[in-house]
Design a protein around this motif. Structure first.
Motif, PDB file in Angstrom:
ATOM      1  N   THR A 154       0.869  -1.187   0.000  1.00 38.79           N
ATOM      2  CA  THR A 154       0.000   0.000   0.000  1.00 38.79           C
ATOM      3  C   THR A 154       0.896   1.224   0.000  1.00 38.79           C
ATOM      4  OG1 THR A 154      -0.078   0.072   2.386  1.00 38.79           O
ATOM      5  CG2 THR A 154      -1.848  -1.122   1.280  1.00 38.79           C
ATOM      6  N   TYR A 155       0.371   2.298  -0.504  1.00 38.25           N
ATOM      7  CA  TYR A 155       1.193   3.509  -0.545  1.00 38.25           C
ATOM      8  C   TYR A 155       0.368   4.761  -0.390  1.00 38.25           C
ATOM      9  CZ  TYR A 155      -0.314   4.090  -5.417  1.00 38.25           C
ATOM     10  OH  TYR A 155      -1.059   4.258  -6.546  1.00 38.25           O
ATOM     11  N   ASP A 156       0.976   5.715   0.343  1.00 37.44           N
ATOM     12  CA  ASP A 156       0.537   7.111   0.266  1.00 37.44           C
ATOM     13  C   ASP A 156       1.819   7.861  -0.094  1.00 37.44           C
ATOM     14  OD1 ASP A 156       1.761   6.734   2.712  1.00 37.44           O
ATOM     15  OD2 ASP A 156       0.003   7.143   3.901  1.00 37.44           O
ATOM     16  N   HIS A 157       2.341   8.762   0.788  1.00 33.85           N
ATOM     17  CA  HIS A 157       3.664   9.326   0.486  1.00 33.85           C
ATOM     18  C   HIS A 157       4.743   8.320   0.869  1.00 33.85           C
ATOM     19  CE1 HIS A 157       2.355  10.585   4.487  1.00 33.85           C
ATOM     20  NE2 HIS A 157       3.563  10.245   4.836  1.00 33.85           N
ATOM     21  N   ASN A 158       4.334   7.343   1.658  1.00 34.62           N
ATOM     22  CA  ASN A 158       5.225   6.293   2.110  1.00 34.62           C
ATOM     23  C   ASN A 158       4.759   4.984   1.508  1.00 34.62           C
ATOM     24  OD1 ASN A 158       7.442   6.043   3.721  1.00 34.62           O
ATOM     25  ND2 ASN A 158       6.370   6.836   5.517  1.00 34.62           N
ATOM     26  N   VAL A 159       5.662   4.049   1.355  1.00 30.90           N
ATOM     27  CA  VAL A 159       5.281   2.769   0.780  1.00 30.90           C
ATOM     28  C   VAL A 159       5.448   1.687   1.844  1.00 30.90           C
ATOM     29  CG1 VAL A 159       5.668   1.194  -1.115  1.00 30.90           C
ATOM     30  CG2 VAL A 159       6.162   3.611  -1.407  1.00 30.90           C
ATOM     31  N   THR A 160       4.431   0.866   2.016  1.00 29.29           N
ATOM     32  CA  THR A 160       4.487  -0.185   3.026  1.00 29.29           C
ATOM     33  C   THR A 160       4.121  -1.522   2.386  1.00 29.29           C
ATOM     34  OG1 THR A 160       3.377   1.470   4.366  1.00 29.29           O
ATOM     35  CG2 THR A 160       3.770  -0.665   5.388  1.00 29.29           C
ATOM     36  N   THR A 161       4.899  -2.540   2.710  1.00 28.46           N
ATOM     37  CA  THR A 161       4.505  -3.877   2.297  1.00 28.46           C
ATOM     38  C   THR A 161       3.599  -4.436   3.383  1.00 28.46           C
ATOM     39  OG1 THR A 161       6.547  -4.185   1.110  1.00 28.46           O
ATOM     40  CG2 THR A 161       5.338  -6.168   1.677  1.00 28.46           C
ATOM     41  N   LEU A 162       2.325  -4.466   3.110  1.00 26.88           N
ATOM     42  CA  LEU A 162       1.363  -4.893   4.123  1.00 26.88           C
ATOM     43  C   LEU A 162       1.322  -6.408   4.216  1.00 26.88           C
ATOM     44  CD1 LEU A 162      -0.429  -3.072   5.863  1.00 26.88           C
ATOM     45  CD2 LEU A 162      -2.333  -3.720   4.423  1.00 26.88           C
ATOM     46  N   VAL A 163       1.412  -7.052   3.049  1.00 26.79           N
ATOM     47  CA  VAL A 163       1.428  -8.512   3.031  1.00 26.79           C
ATOM     48  C   VAL A 163       2.653  -8.939   2.220  1.00 26.79           C
ATOM     49  CG1 VAL A 163       0.183 -10.585   2.345  1.00 26.79           C
ATOM     50  CG2 VAL A 163      -1.096  -8.574   3.076  1.00 26.79           C
ATOM     51  N   PRO A 164       3.652  -9.497   2.876  1.00 27.36           N
ATOM     52  CA  PRO A 164       4.803 -10.008   2.121  1.00 27.36           C
ATOM     53  C   PRO A 164       4.379 -11.237   1.306  1.00 27.36           C
ATOM     54  CG  PRO A 164       5.245  -9.927   4.491  1.00 27.36           C
ATOM     55  CD  PRO A 164       3.798  -9.692   4.309  1.00 27.36           C
TER      56      PRO A 164
END
Lengths: 560, 440
Positions: free
Chosen positions: B106-116
């Motif tokens: 998921t991403y906004d200004h930051n990128v996160t791997t929510l489900v590897p």
């Protein structure tokens, strides 16, 4: 006499070191917190250096890897090999073969194979047309000076060591390859990487020129693919308070990572240029949350120091105040004892003198004898009043005074007292003016206490205001209270003293009082008695001269 | 020495026998817009290179999929959009089998791997993670695609079908935001065998960026005006992804002497000398994809039959994980008789040409329009319409000429003071579907 000075000196001895201690502690705290912040910046710089180092290393590795691959093409069918490579390798955007003088031979500038190739040829036109030199300006590739910090240095040295080793390794490889391939010549070819700004974007182009050839061939890096792969290393970690931002040559944020959002206006804690990406910068931002530990450390430290200093100063001041009060009380008591002794001695001397005269039997005149006896009686009455005052004072001081409350007619009591005191008033030359209300005025109070208050006030008038010639007694009542005022025409009391005269042992320090004997108890006792009955005794200046004492007593509704 | 020889011999036999054992999965066919050309003159003709993929009937044979979903959770997604996207993602997850891998970024200004990346069998946990997504922030699209790629790469060498689905409703406002930058990234991803399908929701996304990223990486592109349609789109996309039969398709068209390649219609590729190269990343079962190449043929004599092109197709059979090759030759005859030429005209080829030319014309017109060159855009559409009409009429297909007339209508639309944003997105998306032969 020196004792107050001694106390103040002691207090100063306490005050000065305490303040010095406080200031010193605060300074220490401040410098400590600054050191904290400094260290924070240093560690941020170290983290930044690590990340930047990783990026630089990755770029260097990519460049080295591509270059080594380029070198292996030297003896093959160049267009075919390069074309296949371009099709396979995600990091290869375009390939080219160039020769000084004749220019590009691959891709064909006349017939580019795709739009991309056409743009590629146009992008590097100054280079391929021979207008520009292929050598990179030296300044472009140097790393900007680092913030001098021990931790940064150590992190840097590790990285630079790794880099050096790598460079060494790749150098050895290069020379091996070139030595092995064209064995006859044994000279390494020339190679280089060139950064190129076009369309407001950075491009990297690498080239190789075999030792025995004037032909150069090379590769244009797929920047977006390279950058996309680099972004993974810009990661502050899950629990970190830092945010990283990679800024491109136009100072726009290319990528950011971290717990809080960064805009182009945010001020970084530390910034670093990247040797592989000229004009690009990597910034680290330590968050607002990160600053709290230092500032709260300073705040709590300052509060603690402040409260210690305040506690010491307060305690010291309290001791000082106590000491000053004790000193004053001791002085007052000494003067009180001497005053009372003097007061007692005067009537006793008179009584003794007249008693001795009568006892010798030399006084024949019955009138004189009567007069002497009157004097003895008057003086003993005075003595009684004095002793009563002292007794009352000690009772009031100890809180043991009990009031004998009863219902009585106030006007009657006042009239009675005035009649008994009329002789003394006449002798003193004071004319009594009574302005008493007519009609009964029942009060619920202590008869003796009221009498003592009035006697004390009349005594004072006789002592200090005899010159005024008159004493006005006024009695008024309303639903709330009864006001009994005694006004004289004497010299009056300065308004600043109006409150102080009610303090125990207080006497107006003037020639007037030193002339008159007294213990400084009368008014103090009178007020305490008045207040003990629920009323009050106040003092105000009279018009046009003199002083006016007002005794207020509460009315007793149930009785009236 | 002897055992070595034996091994070598058996290997040689195996290599020789393998093509004979299995017939190629892909059916490569060539068609020409006219099989007979007028003799004695240089002629332009169009070759349609057709790739037919059979339907995979046994779903247990299908290759496992490594799917990464990249979900925009920027502030503009708040509300129904995000809720519908979450539901669609969950529905997509349930269509995967336990052999497939699923990951979510998921991403906004930051990128996160929510489900590897992990097996889709772990759907309960994944579902809970998907439901926990909330909206807020800016749009770091480039970073998100980069991270999604990193997740896909973790299983790159394990025979998975690599696919990313990017969902966005807004402009990329953190990091690279130009269509060309994302296009370059897409081109690099294609070389790694990763396709990005882009889904644009609403009317605020950058359709140029989204189509170029999909196009260069050979993914699909969908324009969804209302987020309610997301479930349908996801289902269509999953239908494609779960029926992939071939990957890394390279088509080489070698023009034989007397033939010169002129251009590729609709698709992107390279023409170097006499060789045309085209690339596709993934082919879906039961689907037909084609490429149109225009060539110039030197004058021939009447009655002559000449081979004009040789087409090589190399691909990986996704069912067996083996590289297969097919080869086809196309030949052409010449005739003096006009009616013979006329009769040889192929309607399907000309139809494909008209559709693709129209799509390409619309794309060019949109590019011009977006660059502020409105008049040129209108002229482009009118010229293309004129050419197509003339050509279709010459070949005797009056209905196709009529179809080409719709470009004139588009020209009227482009001449209007402004084109509404949804219309532009619709045009782009329609062109995309035609040029890439996207089903849905």
């Amino acid at each position: 006499m020196n004792r107050p000075k001694l106390i103040i000196a002691a207090w100063l001895l306490l005050l000065v070191p305490t303040l010095l201690l406080g200031v010193g502690a605060w300074q220490l705290l401040k410098s400590e917190s600054e050191r904290f912040a400094q260290r924070e910046i240093q560690t941020a710089a170290a983290r930044l250096a690590t990340v930047a180092g990783n990026i630089e290393l990755a770029i260097a590795e990519v460049e080295d890897g591509l270059m080594q691959r380029l070198i292996t093409f030297e003896d093959g069918d160049l267009p075919q090999l390069l074309g296949d490579w371009r099709q396979e390798n995600p990091l290869v955007r375009n390939v080219f073969i160039w020769q000084p003088g004749s220019g590009l031979s691959y891709p064909d500038p006349e017939m580019p194979a795709s739009d991309e190739e056409e743009i590629f040829i146009r992008r590097y036109l100054p280079l391929f047309s021979g207008e520009l030199d292929w050598q990179q300006p030296v300044a472009d590739r140097t790393v900007s000076p680092q913030p001098s910090a021990a931790s940064t240095m150590s992190a840097d040295s590790v990285l630079s060591e790794r880099k050096e080793l790598r460079q060494l390794a790749s150098k050895a490889l290069v020379s091996n390859e070139t030595a092995a391939a064209p064995a006859a010549i044994g000279l390494p070819g020339q190679s280089g990487w060139l950064s190129w700004y076009a369309d407001d974007q950075l491009h990297l182009i690498g080239w190789y020129q075999p030792a025995n050839s004037i032909q150069r061939y090379g590769v244009e890096l797929e920047m977006m693919a390279l950058l996309s792969r680099l972004l993974g290393s810009i990661n502050p970690g899950i629990d970190s308070n830092d945010s990283f931002a990679l800024l491109d040559g136009g100072n726009r944020i290319f990528h950011q990572s971290g717990p809080f959002e960064i805009t182009e206006k945010s001020a970084p804690s530390t910034s670093r240029s990247l040797s592989g990406l000229p004009h690009w910068r990597l910034n680290i931002y330590t968050g607002a949350a990160d600053k709290t530990p230092e500032s709260s450390f300073l705040l709590i430290g300052s509060l603690l120091t402040g409260s210690f200093v305040a506690a010491i100063l307060l305690g010291g001041s309290l001791l000082l105040w106590q000491a000053v009060r004790n000193h004053r009380d001791a002085r007052q008591k000494t003067s009180f004892v001497s005053n009372v002794s003097h007061e007692l001695k005067t009537p006793l001397t008179t009584i003794r003198m007249y008693a001795e005269l009568l006892g010798e039997g030399k006084i024949d005149s019955a009138q004189k004898q009567h007069s002497y006896l009157q004097t003895i009686i008057r003086e003993s009455q005075r003595l009684t009043r004095l002793v009563n005052n002292v007794l009352d004072f000690s009772r009031l001081e100890q809180g043991q005074k009990t009031f004998n409350i009863s219902n009585f007619e106030l006007i009657e009591l006042v009239e009675d007292i005035l009649i008994r005191q009329s002789l003394r008033l006449d002798e003193a030359g004071l004319k009594l003016i009574k302005q008493l209300e007519t009609g009964p005025l029942l009060v619920h109070s202590d008869r003796d206490a009221i009498e003592q208050i009035l006697l004390n006030l009349i005594d004072n008038a006789i002592k200090y205001a005899a010159d005024g010639g008159e004493l006005i007694i006024d009695l008024k009542s309303d639903t709330e209270k009864i006001d009994l005022t005694l006004t004289d025409r004497g010299p009056g009391i300065p308004s600043v003293q109006h409150q102080k005269i009610f303090n125990k042992f207080h006497r107006l320090d003037s020639s007037l009082t030193s002339f008159q004997p007294g213990a400084g108890l009368g008014l103090s006792i009178a007020r305490q008695l008045a207040r003990g009955m629920g009323g009050d005794l106040t003092c105000m200046a009279a018009v046009p001269c003199g002083i006016c004492f007002c005794l207020s007593l509460p009315t007793t509704r149930e009785i009236s | 020495m002897k055992p070595m020889l034996k091994v070598l011999l058996s290997l040689l036999l195996l290599v020789l026998a393998s093509p004979a054992l299995a017939s190629p999965l892909l059916n490569l066919n060539l068609a020409l817009d006219r099989t007979v050309l007028p003799a004695g003159q240089s002629e332009k003709t169009i070759i349609k290179v057709l790739l037919d993929v059979p339907q995979i009937t046994d779903s247990s044979l299908r290759p496992p999929v490594n799917l990464t979903l990249i979900l925009d959770r920027s502030g503009s997604m708040t509300g129904h959009k995000l809720e519908n996207a979450k539901e669609a993602a969950i529905a997509a997850l349930h269509r995967l089998s336990e052999r497939d891998l699923f990951s979510l970024v998921t991403y906004d200004h930051n990128v996160t791997t929510l489900v590897p990346p992990q097996s889709a069998a772990n759907s309960k946990w994944i579902e809970a993670r998907i439901r926990s997504i909330s909206a807020g922030g800016n749009t770091a699209l480039f970073g998100a695609v980069s991270q999604g790629t990193a997740e896909v790469r973790k299983h790159q060498n394990e025979n998975y079908i690599q696919r990313m689905i990017l969902l966005s409703d807004g402009l990329a406002n953190v990091g690279p935001s130009s269509a060309s930058d994302l296009g370059r990234l897409g081109a690099a991803l294609l070389k790694e065998g990763i396709s990005v399908t882009t889904i644009g929701i609403g009317t605020d996304f950058n359709e140029d960026l989204m189509t170029l990223l999909a196009s260069r990486s050979d993914g699909n592109h969908y324009f969804v005006e209302s987020s309610r349609d997301l479930s349908r789109i996801f289902a269509a996309e999953l239908g494609d992804v779960l029926s992939i039969a071939a990957s890394k398709i390279h088509i080489e068209i070698d023009c034989l002497p007397g033939v010169r390649p002129l251009r590729i219609i609709g698709r992107e590729g390279t023409i170097r000398g006499n060789r045309v190269q085209l690339q596709m990343n993934q082919l879906y079962g039961g689907q037909q994809k084609y490429a149109l190449i225009e060539v110039l043929i030197e004058p021939g004599q009447a009655g002559q039959n000449r081979e004009i092109v040789r087409v090589n197709c190399r691909y990986e059979n996704a069912l067996t994980n083996k590289t297969e090759k097919t080869l086809r030759l196309a030949s052409i005859s010449f005739s003096q008789r006009q009616e013979e030429v006329q009769q040889s005209a192929s309607r399907p080829v000309q139809k494909a040409v008209v559709e693709n030319e129209m799509a390409a014309a619309r794309d060019r017109a949109l590019d011009l329009y977006n660059a502020g060159r409105k008049d040129e855009a209108v002229r482009e559409l009118r010229q293309s319409s004129g050419k197509l009409k003339a050509r279709s009429a010459a070949l005797g297909f009056s209905d196709l000429a009529e179809e080409a007339q719709t470009l004139e209508e588009d020209a009227v639309e482009f001449a209007a003071p402004s084109i509404p944003s949804p219309r532009k997105k619709e045009l782009r998306s329609e062109s995309y579907k035609v040029r890439k032969q996207q089903k849905n």
